[in-house]
Design a protein around this motif. Structure first.
Motif, PDB file in Angstrom:
ATOM      1  N   ASP A 111      12.341   1.352 -10.601  1.00  0.00           N
ATOM      2  CA  ASP A 111      11.923   1.885 -11.984  1.00  0.00           C
ATOM      3  C   ASP A 111      10.795   2.314 -11.750  1.00  0.00           C
ATOM      4  O   ASP A 111       9.830   2.231 -11.112  1.00  0.00           O
ATOM      5  CB  ASP A 111      11.922   0.582 -13.075  1.00  0.00           C
ATOM      6  N   ASP A 112      10.131   3.108 -12.737  1.00  0.00           N
ATOM      7  CA  ASP A 112       8.856   4.003 -12.629  1.00  0.00           C
ATOM      8  C   ASP A 112       7.731   3.113 -12.611  1.00  0.00           C
ATOM      9  O   ASP A 112       6.929   3.266 -11.710  1.00  0.00           O
ATOM     10  CB  ASP A 112       8.743   4.854 -13.953  1.00  0.00           C
ATOM     11  N   ASP A 113       7.734   2.013 -13.414  1.00  0.00           N
ATOM     12  CA  ASP A 113       6.513   0.916 -13.629  1.00  0.00           C
ATOM     13  C   ASP A 113       6.382   0.470 -12.280  1.00  0.00           C
ATOM     14  O   ASP A 113       5.201   0.243 -11.474  1.00  0.00           O
ATOM     15  CB  ASP A 113       6.604   0.151 -14.649  1.00  0.00           C
ATOM     16  N   GLY A 114       7.451  -0.118 -11.607  1.00  0.00           N
ATOM     17  CA  GLY A 114       7.385  -0.931 -10.275  1.00  0.00           C
ATOM     18  C   GLY A 114       6.735   0.019  -9.426  1.00  0.00           C
ATOM     19  O   GLY A 114       5.804  -0.437  -8.497  1.00  0.00           O
ATOM     20  N   ALA A 115       7.267   1.104  -9.280  1.00  0.00           N
ATOM     21  CA  ALA A 115       6.966   1.916  -8.047  1.00  0.00           C
ATOM     22  C   ALA A 115       5.174   2.243  -8.252  1.00  0.00           C
ATOM     23  O   ALA A 115       4.796   2.018  -7.112  1.00  0.00           O
ATOM     24  CB  ALA A 115       7.601   3.309  -8.147  1.00  0.00           C
ATOM     25  N   ARG A 116       4.925   2.705  -9.479  1.00  0.00           N
ATOM     26  CA  ARG A 116       3.536   2.987  -9.459  1.00  0.00           C
ATOM     27  C   ARG A 116       2.530   2.092  -9.292  1.00  0.00           C
ATOM     28  O   ARG A 116       1.518   1.947  -8.904  1.00  0.00           O
ATOM     29  CB  ARG A 116       3.416   3.905 -10.689  1.00  0.00           C
ATOM     30  N   GLN A 117       2.926   0.684  -9.864  1.00  0.00           N
ATOM     31  CA  GLN A 117       2.184  -0.657  -9.862  1.00  0.00           C
ATOM     32  C   GLN A 117       2.175  -0.959  -8.588  1.00  0.00           C
ATOM     33  O   GLN A 117       0.786  -1.307  -8.025  1.00  0.00           O
ATOM     34  CB  GLN A 117       2.637  -1.549 -10.781  1.00  0.00           C
ATOM     35  N   THR A 118       3.061  -1.008  -7.795  1.00  0.00           N
ATOM     36  CA  THR A 118       3.041  -1.652  -6.483  1.00  0.00           C
ATOM     37  C   THR A 118       2.291  -0.679  -5.453  1.00  0.00           C
ATOM     38  O   THR A 118       1.501  -1.113  -4.682  1.00  0.00           O
ATOM     39  CB  THR A 118       4.529  -1.615  -5.910  1.00  0.00           C
ATOM     40  N   THR A 119       2.136   0.568  -5.860  1.00  0.00           N
ATOM     41  CA  THR A 119       1.462   1.716  -4.940  1.00  0.00           C
ATOM     42  C   THR A 119      -0.052   1.438  -5.248  1.00  0.00           C
ATOM     43  O   THR A 119      -0.820   1.667  -4.347  1.00  0.00           O
ATOM     44  CB  THR A 119       1.747   3.011  -5.508  1.00  0.00           C
ATOM     45  N   LEU A 120      -0.465   0.826  -6.400  1.00  0.00           N
ATOM     46  CA  LEU A 120      -1.871   0.464  -6.408  1.00  0.00           C
ATOM     47  C   LEU A 120      -2.318  -0.373  -5.329  1.00  0.00           C
ATOM     48  O   LEU A 120      -3.490  -0.563  -4.963  1.00  0.00           O
ATOM     49  CB  LEU A 120      -2.138  -0.251  -7.720  1.00  0.00           C
ATOM     50  N   PHE A 121      -1.419  -1.092  -4.395  1.00  0.00           N
ATOM     51  CA  PHE A 121      -1.946  -1.740  -3.430  1.00  0.00           C
ATOM     52  C   PHE A 121      -2.742  -1.022  -2.441  1.00  0.00           C
ATOM     53  O   PHE A 121      -3.399  -1.504  -1.379  1.00  0.00           O
ATOM     54  CB  PHE A 121      -0.647  -2.388  -2.798  1.00  0.00           C
ATOM     55  N   ALA A 122      -2.521   0.486  -2.545  1.00  0.00           N
ATOM     56  CA  ALA A 122      -3.232   1.257  -1.401  1.00  0.00           C
ATOM     57  C   ALA A 122      -4.771   1.401  -1.651  1.00  0.00           C
ATOM     58  O   ALA A 122      -5.345   1.803  -0.698  1.00  0.00           O
ATOM     59  CB  ALA A 122      -2.706   2.809  -1.823  1.00  0.00           C
ATOM     60  N   PHE A 123      -5.203   0.855  -2.737  1.00  0.00           N
ATOM     61  CA  PHE A 123      -6.509   0.788  -2.988  1.00  0.00           C
ATOM     62  C   PHE A 123      -7.479  -0.369  -2.192  1.00  0.00           C
ATOM     63  O   PHE A 123      -8.545  -0.472  -2.087  1.00  0.00           O
ATOM     64  CB  PHE A 123      -7.068   0.305  -4.471  1.00  0.00           C
ATOM     65  N   VAL A 124      -6.721  -1.130  -1.157  1.00  0.00           N
ATOM     66  CA  VAL A 124      -7.141  -1.930  -0.288  1.00  0.00           C
ATOM     67  C   VAL A 124      -8.204  -1.216   0.619  1.00  0.00           C
ATOM     68  O   VAL A 124      -9.205  -1.766   1.044  1.00  0.00           O
ATOM     69  CB  VAL A 124      -6.278  -2.671   0.533  1.00  0.00           C
ATOM     70  N   SER A 125      -7.682  -0.022   1.038  1.00  0.00           N
ATOM     71  CA  SER A 125      -8.546   0.712   2.037  1.00  0.00           C
ATOM     72  C   SER A 125      -9.906   0.929   1.320  1.00  0.00           C
ATOM     73  O   SER A 125     -10.876   1.181   2.095  1.00  0.00           O
ATOM     74  CB  SER A 125      -7.782   1.881   2.522  1.00  0.00           C
ATOM     75  N   ALA A 126      -9.666   1.360  -0.080  1.00  0.00           N
ATOM     76  CA  ALA A 126     -11.178   1.762  -0.561  1.00  0.00           C
ATOM     77  C   ALA A 126     -12.260   0.702  -0.724  1.00  0.00           C
ATOM     78  O   ALA A 126     -13.385   0.594  -0.402  1.00  0.00           O
ATOM     79  CB  ALA A 126     -10.962   2.481  -2.055  1.00  0.00           C
ATOM     80  N   ASP A 127     -11.548  -0.568  -1.027  1.00  0.00           N
ATOM     81  CA  ASP A 127     -12.260  -2.000  -1.028  1.00  0.00           C
ATOM     82  C   ASP A 127     -12.830  -2.352   0.396  1.00  0.00           C
ATOM     83  O   ASP A 127     -14.074  -2.658   0.501  1.00  0.00           O
ATOM     84  CB  ASP A 127     -11.481  -2.995  -1.230  1.00  0.00           C
ATOM     85  N   MET A 128     -12.242  -1.729   1.352  1.00  0.00           N
ATOM     86  CA  MET A 128     -12.676  -2.205   2.948  1.00  0.00           C
ATOM     87  C   MET A 128     -13.975  -1.200   2.969  1.00  0.00           C
ATOM     88  O   MET A 128     -15.075  -1.399   3.431  1.00  0.00           O
ATOM     89  CB  MET A 128     -11.809  -1.789   3.927  1.00  0.00           C
ATOM     90  N   ALA A 129     -13.692   0.094   2.660  1.00  0.00           N
ATOM     91  CA  ALA A 129     -14.975   1.125   2.644  1.00  0.00           C
ATOM     92  C   ALA A 129     -15.986   0.598   1.761  1.00  0.00           C
ATOM     93  O   ALA A 129     -17.287   1.029   2.266  1.00  0.00           O
ATOM     94  CB  ALA A 129     -14.470   2.507   2.429  1.00  0.00           C
ATOM     95  N   LEU A 130     -15.861   0.231   0.580  1.00  0.00           N
ATOM     96  CA  LEU A 130     -16.850  -0.303  -0.175  1.00  0.00           C
ATOM     97  C   LEU A 130     -17.802  -1.581   0.602  1.00  0.00           C
ATOM     98  O   LEU A 130     -18.844  -1.638   0.511  1.00  0.00           O
ATOM     99  CB  LEU A 130     -16.149  -0.796  -1.414  1.00  0.00           C
TER     100      LEU A 130
END
Length: 385
Positions: free
Chosen positions: A82-101
């Motif tokens: 479903d649309d929500d599951g795909a988009r919500q799970t994709t937010l895991f991609a922000f882990v690389s931004a946290d490492m850069a921070l």
């Protein structure tokens, strides 16, 4: 950051240019990919920006945030999900931004990482608000905030360790400079003080007998000339060694000085009016250069003090070569305490420092029966005390 080489700058620029194109691979490479696989692909794509993050952490962080938000907005919805599951799970991609921070917090000034934290909060909160159902907003925001705080704490910890390491390096450099300054001071003092004592005694002799005993006055002047030339030669060697020494390299200031020169030193002291009785004990053998040079300097400074301050015409030197230690003892029957008042006390202090650096024992002071005594015990390599 400005210390990066030209290849590093090229890698950073290429990574920044390729990032938008590589970001499309996890998005459109397979329409049936699970959301977590897409999220990992988006996060791993940020590896291309490692060079940019190293050179300009705030720019690299901004690029990762923008790329991740765009990826979250454009990710196609796979049929099995479903649309929500795909988009919500994709937010895991922000882990690389946290490492850069975390890296930004560790290496850059406070004003920059405050800007980075603000951008991270705004981008991640905006992405969550745009691609999550209201029931999930609080949970997702809390998770994102905790991840951001963890990244900041790791960065602060790394920053503290870097600052502590820099402080230790600065302290080590200061201590090395101080130790080298003291070493040079000891060498110059020991080199010059004995010669000046000889020159003072001989010049006094020459002035008193120049009219009545011309031959003796001539001998005193010749001794002054020889001592002066030798001192100038030693000073010249010292200056050459200092100019040629590499940073942190303790070049020998007076090459070849050691107990092998005792006979010459005894002769010079005799010319200055103090006869030295030398007693040698044990089997003489080669000594390590640092012990050999320091032993000679202790004896030289002790003789200089006897010549200048003791008011006596004799002294005794005992050199004992043991299996475990080298013992030096200088005795005189002069004025006692006066012999220890070498100007401002640099002579005794320098001898004590030399012996202490070799992990030995040193004492100097008046003798109960009169006179002055200097005793140095230096442990030899391979012998336990």
């Amino acid at each position: 950051m400005n210390a990066l080489t030209k290849p590093d700058r090229t890698i950073a620029a290429c990574g920044l240019a390729l990032y938008p194109f590589a970001l499309t691979l996890p998005l459109f490479g397979s329409s049936n990919a699970e959301p977590i696989v897409r999220a990992l692909g988006i996060a791993l794509t940020a590896v291309l920006l490692v060079g940019a993050v190293r050179r300009a952490p705030l720019l690299g962080l901004t690029a990762i945030l923008l790329g991740t938000v765009v990826a979250v907005a454009l990710v196609p919805t796979p049929a099995p999900w479903d649309d929500d599951g795909a988009r919500q799970t994709t937010l895991f991609a922000f882990v690389s931004a946290d490492m850069a921070l975390g890296h930004l917090v560790a290496v850059r000034p406070r004003r920059e990482w405050i800007v980075g934290i603000t951008l991270s909060v705004l981008f991640q909160a905006g992405a969550i608000a745009g691609f999550a159902h209201p029931p999930d907003l609080i949970a997702l925001n809390v998770i994102a905030l905790l991840a951001l705080l963890v990244a900041c704490m790791v960065g602060l910890r790394a920053r503290e360790r870097r600052q502590h390491a820099a402080a230790l390096r600065g302290q080590a450099v200061a201590e090395a400079v101080t130790a080298e300054r003291l070493r040079i001071a000891r060498e110059l003092h020991d080199m010059v003080s004995h010669s000046i004592g000889v020159i003072a005694i001989q010049s006094g002799v020459a002035s008193r007998v120049i009219e009545t005993q011309p031959a003796e006055a001539r001998a005193a002047l010749e001794a002054i000339e020889a001592t002066s030339r030798e001192t100038l030669s030693g000073l010249r060697r010292t200056l050459v060694a200092l100019r040629r020494a590499e940073p942190g390299d303790q070049a020998p200031l007076t090459p070849g000085t050691g107990l092998a020169d005792l006979d010459r030193l005894v002769a010079e002291t005799g010319d200055a009016g103090v006869r030295v009785d030398v007693v040698r004990e044990g089997e003489q053998r080669p000594l390590p250069p640092d012990i050999d040079a320091s032993a000679f300097r202790v004896v030289q400074e002790s003789f200089a003090n006897v010549v200048r301050h003791a008011g006596t015409d004799t002294c005794r030197l005992r050199v004992a070569h043991g299996e475990r230690e080298l013992v030096l003892e200088i005795l005189d029957e002069g004025r006692g305490a006066a012999a220890g008042s070498s100007g401002t006390g640099f002579g005794i202090t320098g001898m004590r420092e030399r012996v202490s650096l070799l992990h030995g024992e040193f004492s100097a002071g008046p003798r109960p029966e009169g006179g002055f005594r200097v005793l140095a015990r230096v442990p030899l390599p391979g012998g336990e005390r």
